[in-house]
Enzyme design. Sequence first.
Site, short mmCIF file in Angstrom:
data_model
loop_
_atom_site.label_atom_id
_atom_site.label_comp_id
_atom_site.label_asym_id
_atom_site.label_seq_id
_atom_site.Cartn_x
_atom_site.Cartn_y
_atom_site.Cartn_z
N ASN A 4 0.87 -1.17 0.00
CA ASN A 4 0.00 0.00 0.00
C ASN A 4 0.91 1.22 0.00
O ASN A 4 1.54 1.53 1.01
CB ASN A 4 -0.89 -0.03 1.25
CG ASN A 4 -1.67 1.26 1.45
OD1 ASN A 4 -1.71 2.11 0.56
ND2 ASN A 4 -2.28 1.41 2.62
N HIS A 90 -9.33 1.18 5.05
CA HIS A 90 -8.04 1.34 5.74
C HIS A 90 -8.22 2.27 6.95
O HIS A 90 -9.02 3.21 6.90
CB HIS A 90 -7.00 1.91 4.78
CG HIS A 90 -5.62 1.87 5.33
ND1 HIS A 90 -5.15 2.81 6.21
CD2 HIS A 90 -4.62 0.97 5.18
CE1 HIS A 90 -3.91 2.50 6.56
NE2 HIS A 90 -3.57 1.38 5.94
N GLU A 162 -4.97 -4.92 10.59
CA GLU A 162 -3.96 -3.88 10.77
C GLU A 162 -4.22 -3.16 12.10
O GLU A 162 -5.03 -2.23 12.16
CB GLU A 162 -4.03 -2.86 9.63
CG GLU A 162 -3.76 -3.47 8.26
CD GLU A 162 -3.16 -2.44 7.31
OE1 GLU A 162 -2.16 -2.77 6.68
OE2 GLU A 162 -3.67 -1.31 7.22
P1 13P Z 1 3.36 0.57 7.54
O1 13P Z 1 3.87 -0.73 6.93
O2 13P Z 1 4.04 1.77 6.99
O3 13P Z 1 3.32 0.48 9.02
O4 13P Z 1 1.83 0.70 7.05
C1 13P Z 1 0.97 -0.37 7.19
C2 13P Z 1 -0.29 -0.10 6.46
O5 13P Z 1 -1.06 0.75 6.86
C3 13P Z 1 -0.55 -0.86 5.23
O6 13P Z 1 -1.84 -0.64 4.76
#
Ligand code: 13P
Length: 244
Positions: A4, A90, A162
Amino acid sequence: MAGNWKMYKTPAETRAFFEKFRPLVQDAADRQIVICPPFTNLAAAVEAAAGSRIEIGAQDLFWMKEGAYTGEVSGPMLAALGCRWVIVGHSERRQYFGETDETVLKKTVAALDAGLTPIVCVGERLEEREAGRTEAVLLEQFRIGISGLTPEQFARIVIAYEPVWAIGTGRTATPEVAAAAHRFLRAQARERYGEQAAARLRILYGGSVKPDNIKGLMAQEEIDGVLVGGASLDPLSFAAIVLY
Ligand code: 13P
């Protein structure tokens, strides 16, 4: 293995990324690779990934097919461009743009209707984890944002867990903590959609995934893949993650 890119890179930078990244992963026949650049780079990314094993996704979509919705982009528009995937819900969209579990469900259905595979994001905030509410939050997100899908629709989504406190903080969930959340989500899937659907469901982990912690995460049976933010911007580090 999904990247992403969030709000980073121009079309020229996108082409430069693919030039370096493509040869690094071209032999990785057992990996499914998805990169989600900003809308403005999707055309460049689709073109640069053509003929490779890399698939392209968007980071968001609107739930209407077309209409007077200034600034929005629909699922059919993304599909027509050559996108196969789209991230939905997200935590940054929830935090800064008012997305809710209700809009997540609408967008997920819209993505499926357009033939896209939605990566539906769930995860608790730091204060929720510290208050011992992780499972309650995941349950709520699943109940409102996901369980309205029919079994046929559910079979076509991917879930990304996440934890918000692990995103961009360098503070990864330990493999065990991530696996416990995945297990909980899979149990919800089993309860609502049955054993087979739950076993087939792919759950990605996201939050400070780096080349040096990918092995430990992927060693967990419950973790089917990852959604990588910062470390997906660099072709070498994302290739190291993909090929872990
Ligand atoms: P990071 O890998 O930068 O912590 O971000 C994770 C994320 O939000 C992927 O969608």
